[in-house]
Design a protein around this motif. Sequence first.
Motif, PDB file in Angstrom:
ATOM      1  N   GLU A  50      12.800  11.505  -6.263  1.00  0.00           N
ATOM      2  CA  GLU A  50      11.925  10.425  -5.794  1.00  0.00           C
ATOM      3  C   GLU A  50      11.035   9.948  -6.935  1.00  0.00           C
ATOM      4  O   GLU A  50      10.822   8.751  -7.137  1.00  0.00           O
ATOM      5  CB  GLU A  50      11.038  10.897  -4.640  1.00  0.00           C
ATOM      6  N   GLN A  51      10.506  10.932  -7.686  1.00  0.00           N
ATOM      7  CA  GLN A  51       9.631  10.582  -8.809  1.00  0.00           C
ATOM      8  C   GLN A  51      10.405   9.775  -9.845  1.00  0.00           C
ATOM      9  O   GLN A  51       9.878   8.823 -10.422  1.00  0.00           O
ATOM     10  CB  GLN A  51       9.059  11.858  -9.446  1.00  0.00           C
TER      11      GLN A  51
ATOM     12  N   ARG B 111      10.587   6.262  -8.660  1.00  0.00           N
ATOM     13  CA  ARG B 111       9.272   5.601  -8.822  1.00  0.00           C
ATOM     14  C   ARG B 111       9.021   5.242 -10.281  1.00  0.00           C
ATOM     15  O   ARG B 111       8.586   4.141 -10.603  1.00  0.00           O
ATOM     16  CB  ARG B 111       8.153   6.514  -8.307  1.00  0.00           C
TER      17      ARG B 111
ATOM     18  N   ARG C 285      17.296  11.416  -0.373  1.00  0.00           N
ATOM     19  CA  ARG C 285      15.922  11.185  -0.851  1.00  0.00           C
ATOM     20  C   ARG C 285      15.877  10.025  -1.841  1.00  0.00           C
ATOM     21  O   ARG C 285      14.942   9.233  -1.836  1.00  0.00           O
ATOM     22  CB  ARG C 285      15.358  12.460  -1.482  1.00  0.00           C
TER      23      ARG C 285
ATOM     24  N   SER D 290      16.208   6.782   0.124  1.00  0.00           N
ATOM     25  CA  SER D 290      15.010   6.423   0.869  1.00  0.00           C
ATOM     26  C   SER D 290      13.901   5.932  -0.065  1.00  0.00           C
ATOM     27  O   SER D 290      13.197   4.966   0.247  1.00  0.00           O
ATOM     28  CB  SER D 290      14.618   7.568   1.805  1.00  0.00           C
ATOM     29  N   GLN D 291      13.787   6.540  -1.230  1.00  0.00           N
ATOM     30  CA  GLN D 291      12.792   6.051  -2.193  1.00  0.00           C
ATOM     31  C   GLN D 291      13.179   4.668  -2.719  1.00  0.00           C
ATOM     32  O   GLN D 291      12.330   3.794  -2.905  1.00  0.00           O
ATOM     33  CB  GLN D 291      12.653   7.040  -3.361  1.00  0.00           C
TER      34      GLN D 291
ATOM     35  N   THR E  73      12.234   2.102  -0.246  1.00  0.00           N
ATOM     36  CA  THR E  73      10.788   1.874  -0.324  1.00  0.00           C
ATOM     37  C   THR E  73      10.463   0.914  -1.466  1.00  0.00           C
ATOM     38  O   THR E  73       9.668  -0.009  -1.314  1.00  0.00           O
ATOM     39  CB  THR E  73      10.057   3.215  -0.564  1.00  0.00           C
ATOM     40  N   GLU E  74      11.106   1.139  -2.618  1.00  0.00           N
ATOM     41  CA  GLU E  74      10.847   0.278  -3.773  1.00  0.00           C
ATOM     42  C   GLU E  74      11.338  -1.149  -3.510  1.00  0.00           C
ATOM     43  O   GLU E  74      10.644  -2.118  -3.800  1.00  0.00           O
ATOM     44  CB  GLU E  74      11.533   0.826  -5.027  1.00  0.00           C
TER      45      GLU E  74
END
Length: 275
Positions: A96-97, A100, A136, A139-140, A143-144
């Motif tokens: 996830e990081q 991001r 994961r 899903s991230q 979100t982005e």
Amino acid sequence: PTGLREVTVEFPAVGWDDVGGLEPAKRELVRAVYWPLEYADRFAEMGIDPPSGVLLHGPPGTGKTLLARAAASLSDANFIPVNGPELLDKYVGASEQAVRDLFATARENAPAVVFFDEVDAISPKRRGDDTGAGERVVSQLLTELDGLEPLTDVVVIAATNRPDNIDEALLRPGRIEKAVETPLPDRDARREILGIHAREMPVGADVDLDAVADRTAGYSGGDLAALVREAGLLAIEDAIVGDGPATDSTVGRDHFERALAETSPSTGDGRADLG
Ligand code: ATP
């Protein structure tokens, strides 16, 4: 040890002229990448939200990466390549990081094209992923894609050889809406691709690239590039070790004949299920 690579930012110099064939794909990339990056205000005026991304799908070596670079170049945008499998990390939080960080870098370097190669690898449906990393990452990523309010200065181009394996949530409107195929090149496209790769080569007058195009059905753009390169290497070899005059290092018909004999299409008929 996360195994995650540093995010790299390139400013590619690939012209549309360096891409042979693929006219429909080029047209879609103009609409989905160039216009949103270059004419964001027009979209605003029309009250149209540009898509956040586009999916390129086709056999290996059909120019997906090349097209993505050319689209970034056309749009005067930075190019940020990322490989799907590299984002997968079994440690919860690391994947996830990574996503991001990737989008943070893209925003800092806007206008930017984020290029996701092998995007099928991050499908939660992926076989053999029992760590949940694919889920994961998706899903991230959602979100982005949803969260970047005016995502007008960051565009995502995703690429895959396996469009059936893509997580459908990624393909909803406003996300990676458009799916664009990069098929194996037909005869005319093969001729164009051969010409592009032989452009800088001293090709002899006896070489007939039309005939080479006729005889390379099933070859991908990558296979054709390799064929031209092989013909060039054979010419260099002849000039160095052969008994001809050292000044005569043009690439002749015979070099193409030998290169043809040594190469073959890498993807079968290209319609094979590569799964
Ligand atoms: P993969 O699915 O394996 O990642 P890809 O579709 O991204 O492959 P590219 O990496 O873009 O394929 O193509 C490999 C090389 O083949 C390019 O760098 C280029 O030299 C050549 N090539 C492929 N398609 C074309 C094309 N349409 N015009 C000119 N060159 C091409």
